[in-house]
Scaffold this motif. Structure first.
Motif, PDB file in Angstrom:
ATOM      1  N   ALA A 150       0.811  -1.218   0.000  1.00 56.69           N
ATOM      2  CA  ALA A 150       0.000   0.000   0.000  1.00 56.69           C
ATOM      3  C   ALA A 150       0.845   1.268   0.000  1.00 56.69           C
ATOM      4  N   PHE A 151       2.076   1.182   0.529  1.00 55.74           N
ATOM      5  CA  PHE A 151       2.910   2.387   0.632  1.00 55.74           C
ATOM      6  C   PHE A 151       4.151   2.303  -0.248  1.00 55.74           C
ATOM      7  N   ASN A 152       4.092   1.458  -1.285  1.00 57.24           N
ATOM      8  CA  ASN A 152       5.187   1.410  -2.250  1.00 57.24           C
ATOM      9  C   ASN A 152       5.311   2.771  -2.928  1.00 57.24           C
ATOM     10  N   PRO A 153       6.511   3.351  -3.011  1.00 61.09           N
ATOM     11  CA  PRO A 153       6.640   4.693  -3.598  1.00 61.09           C
ATOM     12  C   PRO A 153       6.276   4.773  -5.073  1.00 61.09           C
ATOM     13  N   HIS A 154       6.213   3.615  -5.777  1.00 64.37           N
ATOM     14  CA  HIS A 154       5.951   3.635  -7.211  1.00 64.37           C
ATOM     15  C   HIS A 154       4.504   3.320  -7.580  1.00 64.37           C
ATOM     16  N   PHE A 155       3.758   2.720  -6.666  1.00 58.18           N
ATOM     17  CA  PHE A 155       2.353   2.412  -6.945  1.00 58.18           C
ATOM     18  C   PHE A 155       1.616   2.284  -5.624  1.00 58.18           C
ATOM     19  N   ILE A 156       0.321   2.107  -5.696  1.00 61.97           N
ATOM     20  CA  ILE A 156      -0.497   2.011  -4.495  1.00 61.97           C
ATOM     21  C   ILE A 156      -1.136   0.623  -4.440  1.00 61.97           C
ATOM     22  N   GLY A 157      -0.592  -0.237  -3.619  1.00 65.02           N
ATOM     23  CA  GLY A 157      -1.109  -1.594  -3.495  1.00 65.02           C
ATOM     24  C   GLY A 157      -0.478  -2.546  -4.480  1.00 65.02           C
ATOM     25  N   TYR A 158      -0.820  -2.377  -5.777  1.00 63.59           N
ATOM     26  CA  TYR A 158      -0.316  -3.241  -6.839  1.00 63.59           C
ATOM     27  C   TYR A 158       0.018  -2.375  -8.050  1.00 63.59           C
ATOM     28  N   PRO A 159       0.906  -2.838  -8.944  1.00 62.18           N
ATOM     29  CA  PRO A 159       1.336  -2.007 -10.071  1.00 62.18           C
ATOM     30  C   PRO A 159       0.198  -1.452 -10.929  1.00 62.18           C
ATOM     31  N   ASN A 160      -0.880  -2.190 -11.097  1.00 59.78           N
ATOM     32  CA  ASN A 160      -1.950  -1.722 -11.986  1.00 59.78           C
ATOM     33  C   ASN A 160      -3.156  -1.153 -11.235  1.00 59.78           C
ATOM     34  N   THR A 161      -3.041  -0.953  -9.940  1.00 63.25           N
ATOM     35  CA  THR A 161      -4.141  -0.410  -9.158  1.00 63.25           C
ATOM     36  C   THR A 161      -4.105   1.115  -9.202  1.00 63.25           C
ATOM     37  N   GLU A 162      -5.247   1.716  -9.460  1.00 67.28           N
ATOM     38  CA  GLU A 162      -5.310   3.178  -9.568  1.00 67.28           C
ATOM     39  C   GLU A 162      -5.569   3.855  -8.230  1.00 67.28           C
ATOM     40  N   SER A 163      -6.352   3.192  -7.365  1.00 65.58           N
ATOM     41  CA  SER A 163      -6.702   3.844  -6.100  1.00 65.58           C
ATOM     42  C   SER A 163      -7.063   2.798  -5.057  1.00 65.58           C
ATOM     43  N   LEU A 164      -7.067   3.240  -3.788  1.00 65.90           N
ATOM     44  CA  LEU A 164      -7.446   2.390  -2.667  1.00 65.90           C
ATOM     45  C   LEU A 164      -8.067   3.267  -1.598  1.00 65.90           C
ATOM     46  N   PHE A 165      -9.242   2.886  -1.129  1.00 71.34           N
ATOM     47  CA  PHE A 165      -9.991   3.653  -0.124  1.00 71.34           C
ATOM     48  C   PHE A 165     -10.246   5.090  -0.579  1.00 71.34           C
ATOM     49  N   GLY A 166     -10.380   5.297  -1.877  1.00 74.64           N
ATOM     50  CA  GLY A 166     -10.639   6.633  -2.396  1.00 74.64           C
ATOM     51  C   GLY A 166      -9.394   7.486  -2.565  1.00 74.64           C
ATOM     52  N   PHE A 167      -8.231   6.925  -2.294  1.00 68.76           N
ATOM     53  CA  PHE A 167      -6.974   7.645  -2.461  1.00 68.76           C
ATOM     54  C   PHE A 167      -6.264   7.126  -3.703  1.00 68.76           C
ATOM     55  N   ASP A 168      -5.834   8.038  -4.582  1.00 68.61           N
ATOM     56  CA  ASP A 168      -4.912   7.612  -5.618  1.00 68.61           C
ATOM     57  C   ASP A 168      -3.490   7.819  -5.085  1.00 68.61           C
ATOM     58  N   LYS A 169      -2.499   7.518  -5.879  1.00 67.12           N
ATOM     59  CA  LYS A 169      -1.119   7.589  -5.403  1.00 67.12           C
ATOM     60  C   LYS A 169      -0.757   9.009  -4.963  1.00 67.12           C
ATOM     61  N   ALA A 170      -1.166  10.006  -5.729  1.00 66.75           N
ATOM     62  CA  ALA A 170      -0.840  11.397  -5.393  1.00 66.75           C
ATOM     63  C   ALA A 170      -1.470  11.811  -4.074  1.00 66.75           C
ATOM     64  N   ALA A 171      -2.744  11.429  -3.879  1.00 68.62           N
ATOM     65  CA  ALA A 171      -3.429  11.777  -2.629  1.00 68.62           C
ATOM     66  C   ALA A 171      -2.803  11.051  -1.446  1.00 68.62           C
ATOM     67  N   ARG A 172      -2.401   9.797  -1.663  1.00 70.64           N
ATOM     68  CA  ARG A 172      -1.722   9.058  -0.588  1.00 70.64           C
ATOM     69  C   ARG A 172      -0.413   9.731  -0.200  1.00 70.64           C
ATOM     70  N   ASP A 173       0.359  10.114  -1.197  1.00 69.50           N
ATOM     71  CA  ASP A 173       1.652  10.742  -0.920  1.00 69.50           C
ATOM     72  C   ASP A 173       1.483  12.105  -0.264  1.00 69.50           C
ATOM     73  N   ASP A 174       0.382  12.777  -0.578  1.00 69.64           N
ATOM     74  CA  ASP A 174       0.126  14.088   0.010  1.00 69.64           C
ATOM     75  C   ASP A 174      -0.279  13.983   1.478  1.00 69.64           C
ATOM     76  N   ASN A 175      -0.990  12.892   1.823  1.00 72.07           N
ATOM     77  CA  ASN A 175      -1.451  12.735   3.211  1.00 72.07           C
ATOM     78  C   ASN A 175      -1.394  11.260   3.607  1.00 72.07           C
ATOM     79  N   PRO A 176      -0.191  10.730   3.822  1.00 70.95           N
ATOM     80  CA  PRO A 176      -0.062   9.298   4.127  1.00 70.95           C
ATOM     81  C   PRO A 176      -0.699   8.913   5.460  1.00 70.95           C
ATOM     82  N   GLN A 177      -0.759   9.839   6.405  1.00 74.75           N
ATOM     83  CA  GLN A 177      -1.360   9.523   7.705  1.00 74.75           C
ATOM     84  C   GLN A 177      -2.863   9.276   7.570  1.00 74.75           C
ATOM     85  N   ALA A 178      -3.525  10.085   6.762  1.00 74.63           N
ATOM     86  CA  ALA A 178      -4.961   9.883   6.547  1.00 74.63           C
ATOM     87  C   ALA A 178      -5.214   8.561   5.829  1.00 74.63           C
ATOM     88  N   PHE A 179      -4.350   8.237   4.876  1.00 73.52           N
ATOM     89  CA  PHE A 179      -4.485   6.967   4.168  1.00 73.52           C
ATOM     90  C   PHE A 179      -4.284   5.797   5.130  1.00 73.52           C
TER      91      PHE A 179
END
Length: 475
Positions: free
Chosen positions: A39-68
């Protein structure tokens, strides 16, 4: 079904090629568990082809990892993720401290994980679901690369272990070989608080490289060299029981006219340096900025972002001898004096008038007693508190660096040249350096021999090793 687990989410602490994909597949066999990959891989979120998780895309996760991270505890059932040493560092401290997060630690023989990683990098095949699509390759074993691989794994594992210990937590440890054990997997589910069990392993993932080690390498003979380079039991370490020393902020001295800060090591060339800095400012040593608090020190740092911070190092033996004379013979270190007198069975001089009659052999014997005291004291073997004045310079510098990262470690023997270089960097005129103060009748050079040198190294081994000091020389 859950039976009232104490955990709200979980993390699998692993590394590449340790079997974490297989373990995740096994965990997802339990109805009460869901693992969402890296889930916290710097290159993807969860899996290489996953776009989002729990409503967070990679950019949103990186912007607020604590909320994710908070989302995992809010999911139905027990939800978790896999975490490697190079994943999002901002969440590590939080989930490691939260007792509601279950820690599952997956390990594998580092030689096997290294070879597996090399093969995966060569074939670009990271998972295997169909044996007919398997890609095989032989790879070269690089002893230096393997050593770095093991060091990286050990550093992260030691950090995790320390965080568990200091927070009073336990984790569930599972090895690569254990993943194929139904009993272990069901035991893990029980530890997590689940009532359910599974009676078969997932069939989707296959072991990618079942061959023997020799069959996977083009140079299997290099493995012996690689293993020989490792100190698996850390036998070459220098034991260090000396307590840390906090920075002595009030002792720092700074110029008004230049962004120059001196963080003294007790027992080194303080007077000379303060007089020199006072000449730069033009108001003498008494006019320098001093008596910093945390607030005023922070203010000075903010006002001087392009500062030059330095300290002065002294040979451990010379520093120890001056401390012995000034603090023990002529000072008030009663406990230290009593230790030496008890050790050698004679009284030490009481004041300066007695020093002239302090014969050379007793001087040498008493100084050796002081070095023996320092060695025991720094190893936590005496009832006397460790004082900065005789503490290791290395440990003092560690404390200084927590508040004042140093730009220069100036050697006392090179004082004039190095201070001149500092002035050149600052663009100011180099003032004269006053002569080194003359010592009294007791001189280290008069009693120095290899026995004294060895006693100094026994007491201050950390300084000799970390700061690169050679044998003492009176020149």
């Amino acid at each position: 079904m859950s039976r009232g687990t104490r955990f709200r989410y979980f993390v699998v602490l692993a590394e590449m090629r340790t079997g974490s994909n297989l373990l995740e597949s096994c965990l997802n066999q339990f109805e009460g568990l869901v693992c969402h990959g890296e889930a916290f891989n710097p290159h993807f979120i969860g899996y290489p082809n996953t776009e989002s998780l729990f409503g967070f895309d990679k950019a949103a996760r990186d912007d607020n990892p604590q909320a994710f991270l908070s989302c995992f505890a809010q999911q139905p059932g027990l939800t978790g993720f896999r975490y490697f040493h190079d994943h999002e560092p901002r969440v590590l401290d939080r989930f490691m401290r939260e007792r509601s997060c279950a820690k599952i630690i997956l390990t594998r023989n580092p030689l096997e994980s290294y070879v597996s990683l090399k093969i995966a990098q060569s074939t670009q095949q990271w998972r295997l679901g169909d044996v007919s699509q398997r890609k095989a390759a032989k790879v070269a074993f690089d002893p230096s690369e393997f050593e770095a691989h093991v060091r990286k794994l050990q550093d992260f594992q030691c950090r995790i272990q320390s965080m568990l210990q200091t927070t009073g937590q336990t984790a569930f440890f599972i090895s690569y070989e254990d993943i194929k054990s139904l009993e272990v997997l069901n035991g893990l589910a029980q530890w997590l608080g689940l009532d359910e069990t599974i009676d078969e392993l997932p069939r989707k993932l296959k072991r990618q490289n079942p061959e023997t080690l020799d069959e996977k390498l083009v140079n299997p003979e290099a493995v012996a060299e690689g293993i020989a380079r490792l100190d698996r039991f850390n036998l070459a370490r220098s034991p260090n029981f000396e307590p840390p020393h906090p920075p002595i902020l009030w002792a720092y001295r700074a110029c008004h006219s230049q962004p120059l800060i001196y963080a003294p090591v007790p027992g080194c060339s303080e007077r000379q340096i303060l007089q020199w800095m006072g000449r730069i400012d033009g108001n003498g040593a008494e006019g320098l900025l001093s008596n910093f608090t945390r607030e005023t020190w922070r203010d000075w740092q903010r006002a001087n972002p392009r500062r030059m911070a330095f300290t002065v190092l002294r040979h451990p033996l010379q520093r120890a001898h001056d401390v012995f004379v000034d603090q023990v013979l002529l000072g008030k270190r009663v406990n230290v004096r009593a230790f030496i007198e008890r050790l050698h069975g004679f009284e030490l001089p009481q004041d300066k008038s007695d020093l002239a009659s302090f014969e050379s052999e007793k001087h040498r014997t008493a100084f050796l007693g002081f070095l023996k005291f320092v060695q025991a004291n720094l190893n936590g073997q005496t009832a006397v508190q460790t004082r900065p004045i005789w503490a290791s310079q290395s440990r003092i510098i560690e404390g200084i660096s927590t508040q004042c990262p140093l730009h220069r470690l100036v050697r006392e023997e090179n004082l004039s040249e190095e201070l001149s270089e500092i002035c050149d960097r600052l663009g100011c005129t180099t003032p004269d350096l006053e002569p080194k103060p003359q010592r009294g009748v007791l001189q280290l050079a008069a009693i120095y021999d290899q026995t004294v040198e060895q006693a100094g190294r026994a007491a201050y081994g950390l300084d000799y090793e970390m700061l690169g000091f050679q044998d003492y020389s009176a020149d």
